[in-house]
Write a protein that holds these residues in place. Structure first.
Motif, PDB file in Angstrom:
ATOM      1  N   HIS A 184       0.843  -1.196   0.000  1.00 49.55           N
ATOM      2  CA  HIS A 184       0.000   0.000   0.000  1.00 49.55           C
ATOM      3  C   HIS A 184       0.872   1.238   0.000  1.00 49.55           C
ATOM      4  CE1 HIS A 184      -2.619   3.019   2.176  1.00 49.55           C
ATOM      5  NE2 HIS A 184      -3.282   2.749   1.070  1.00 49.55           N
ATOM      6  N   ASN A 185       0.565   2.164  -0.888  1.00 50.44           N
ATOM      7  CA  ASN A 185       1.207   3.473  -0.908  1.00 50.44           C
ATOM      8  C   ASN A 185       0.139   4.485  -0.517  1.00 50.44           C
ATOM      9  OD1 ASN A 185       2.255   5.984  -1.512  1.00 50.44           O
ATOM     10  ND2 ASN A 185       3.173   5.368  -3.433  1.00 50.44           N
TER      11      ASN A 185
ATOM     12  N   ASP B 161      -2.048   3.472  -4.177  1.00 52.93           N
ATOM     13  CA  ASP B 161      -1.720   2.189  -4.784  1.00 52.93           C
ATOM     14  C   ASP B 161      -1.899   1.071  -3.766  1.00 52.93           C
ATOM     15  OD1 ASP B 161      -0.961   3.592  -7.009  1.00 52.93           O
ATOM     16  OD2 ASP B 161       1.129   2.955  -6.995  1.00 52.93           O
TER      17      ASP B 161
ATOM     18  N   LYS C 124       8.041   5.464  -5.574  1.00 54.95           N
ATOM     19  CA  LYS C 124       7.377   4.548  -4.648  1.00 54.95           C
ATOM     20  C   LYS C 124       6.309   3.723  -5.350  1.00 54.95           C
ATOM     21  CE  LYS C 124       8.341   7.219  -0.542  1.00 54.95           C
ATOM     22  NZ  LYS C 124       7.800   7.935   0.598  1.00 54.95           N
ATOM     23  N   CYS C 125       5.630   4.321  -6.321  1.00 52.94           N
ATOM     24  CA  CYS C 125       4.618   3.577  -7.078  1.00 52.94           C
ATOM     25  C   CYS C 125       5.272   2.479  -7.915  1.00 52.94           C
ATOM     26  CB  CYS C 125       3.843   4.524  -7.997  1.00 52.94           C
ATOM     27  SG  CYS C 125       2.948   5.813  -7.104  1.00 52.94           S
TER      28      CYS C 125
ATOM     29  N   LEU D 101       6.682  -0.406  -5.355  1.00 52.37           N
ATOM     30  CA  LEU D 101       5.811  -1.020  -4.354  1.00 52.37           C
ATOM     31  C   LEU D 101       5.667  -2.529  -4.548  1.00 52.37           C
ATOM     32  CD1 LEU D 101       3.820  -0.824  -1.971  1.00 52.37           C
ATOM     33  CD2 LEU D 101       2.031  -0.308  -3.651  1.00 52.37           C
TER      34      LEU D 101
ATOM     35  N   THR E   3       4.224  -1.027   3.173  1.00 58.11           N
ATOM     36  CA  THR E   3       3.851   0.339   2.836  1.00 58.11           C
ATOM     37  C   THR E   3       5.072   1.069   2.310  1.00 58.11           C
ATOM     38  OG1 THR E   3       2.963   2.442   3.647  1.00 58.11           O
ATOM     39  CG2 THR E   3       4.185   1.104   5.224  1.00 58.11           C
ATOM     40  N   THR E   4       4.833   2.064   1.505  1.00 55.96           N
ATOM     41  CA  THR E   4       5.944   2.849   0.956  1.00 55.96           C
ATOM     42  C   THR E   4       6.399   3.925   1.922  1.00 55.96           C
ATOM     43  OG1 THR E   4       4.352   4.297  -0.124  1.00 55.96           O
ATOM     44  CG2 THR E   4       5.256   2.483  -1.431  1.00 55.96           C
ATOM     45  N   GLU E   5       5.787   4.001   3.078  1.00 59.30           N
ATOM     46  CA  GLU E   5       6.104   5.064   4.040  1.00 59.30           C
ATOM     47  C   GLU E   5       6.925   4.577   5.222  1.00 59.30           C
ATOM     48  OE1 GLU E   5       5.458   8.200   3.047  1.00 59.30           O
ATOM     49  OE2 GLU E   5       4.861   7.029   1.311  1.00 59.30           O
TER      50      GLU E   5
ATOM     51  N   MET F 150      11.841   1.021   2.998  1.00 56.94           N
ATOM     52  CA  MET F 150      11.713   1.272   1.564  1.00 56.94           C
ATOM     53  C   MET F 150      12.953   1.972   1.095  1.00 56.94           C
ATOM     54  SD  MET F 150       8.788   0.232   0.427  1.00 56.94           S
ATOM     55  CE  MET F 150       7.556  -0.637   1.278  1.00 56.94           C
TER      56      MET F 150
END
Length: 150
Positions: free
Chosen positions: A36-37, A42, A123-124, A127, A144-146, A150
């Motif tokens: 999940h981004n 996403d 990040k998209c 992912l 998650t991308t956060e 990452m």
């Protein structure tokens, strides 16, 4: 050269948007992971069927708008790759989308080299790769991308 790569990028991305590869749940998957981004929304769920340390099959489900990166990833003939080979490819692609430098044989994935010019899209583009690595590790937490990882 840049125009040719940009044209190829557009062609490959459009093809994977119109005809996603491996877009289904894998009923007998060994591992799965979710990604999940939160910045762009996403989301994906990835499935892996393993034979020991080797990827036997791979598939995903995701909203149609987010198909291009994961479709292209699964189309890279992951089947038959070991966990170490998938990790190496992840490292190559991660480096490529963050720096623009293509190292090693990444095949059609080279079209994502230009993503580094658009930091919000990095990040998209990556992912799905993080979800694959989480699945290979048996990590059932949503990726998650956060996060710092990452």
């Amino acid at each position: 050269m840049f125009d040719d790569l940009n044209d190829l990028y557009q062609e490959v991305i459009l093809d994977h948007c119109k005809h996603p590869r491996n877009f289904h749940e894998l009923p007998n998957s060994t591992y799965s992971a979710q990604g999940h981004n939160p910045l762009c929304g996403d989301q994906l769920k990835l499935f892996l069927a393993m034979d020991g340390e080797t990827v036997k099959d791979i598939s995903f489900v995701a909203p149609v708008v987010y198909l291009k990166s994961i479709s292209l990833f699964t189309d890279r003939k992951r089947q038959g790759k070991t966990k170490i080979e998938v990790q190496t490819l992840f490292d190559q692609v991660h480096d490529m989308v963050t720096t623009g430098s293509v190292k090693g044989d990444v095949g059609k994935l080279a079209v994502f080299a230009g993503v580094h010019k658009f930091p919000a899209r990095v990040k998209c583009a990556i992912l799905s790769w993080h979800a694959v690595i989480a699945a290979l590790k048996g990590d059932h937490q949503s990726v998650t991308t956060e996060t710092e990882q990452m």
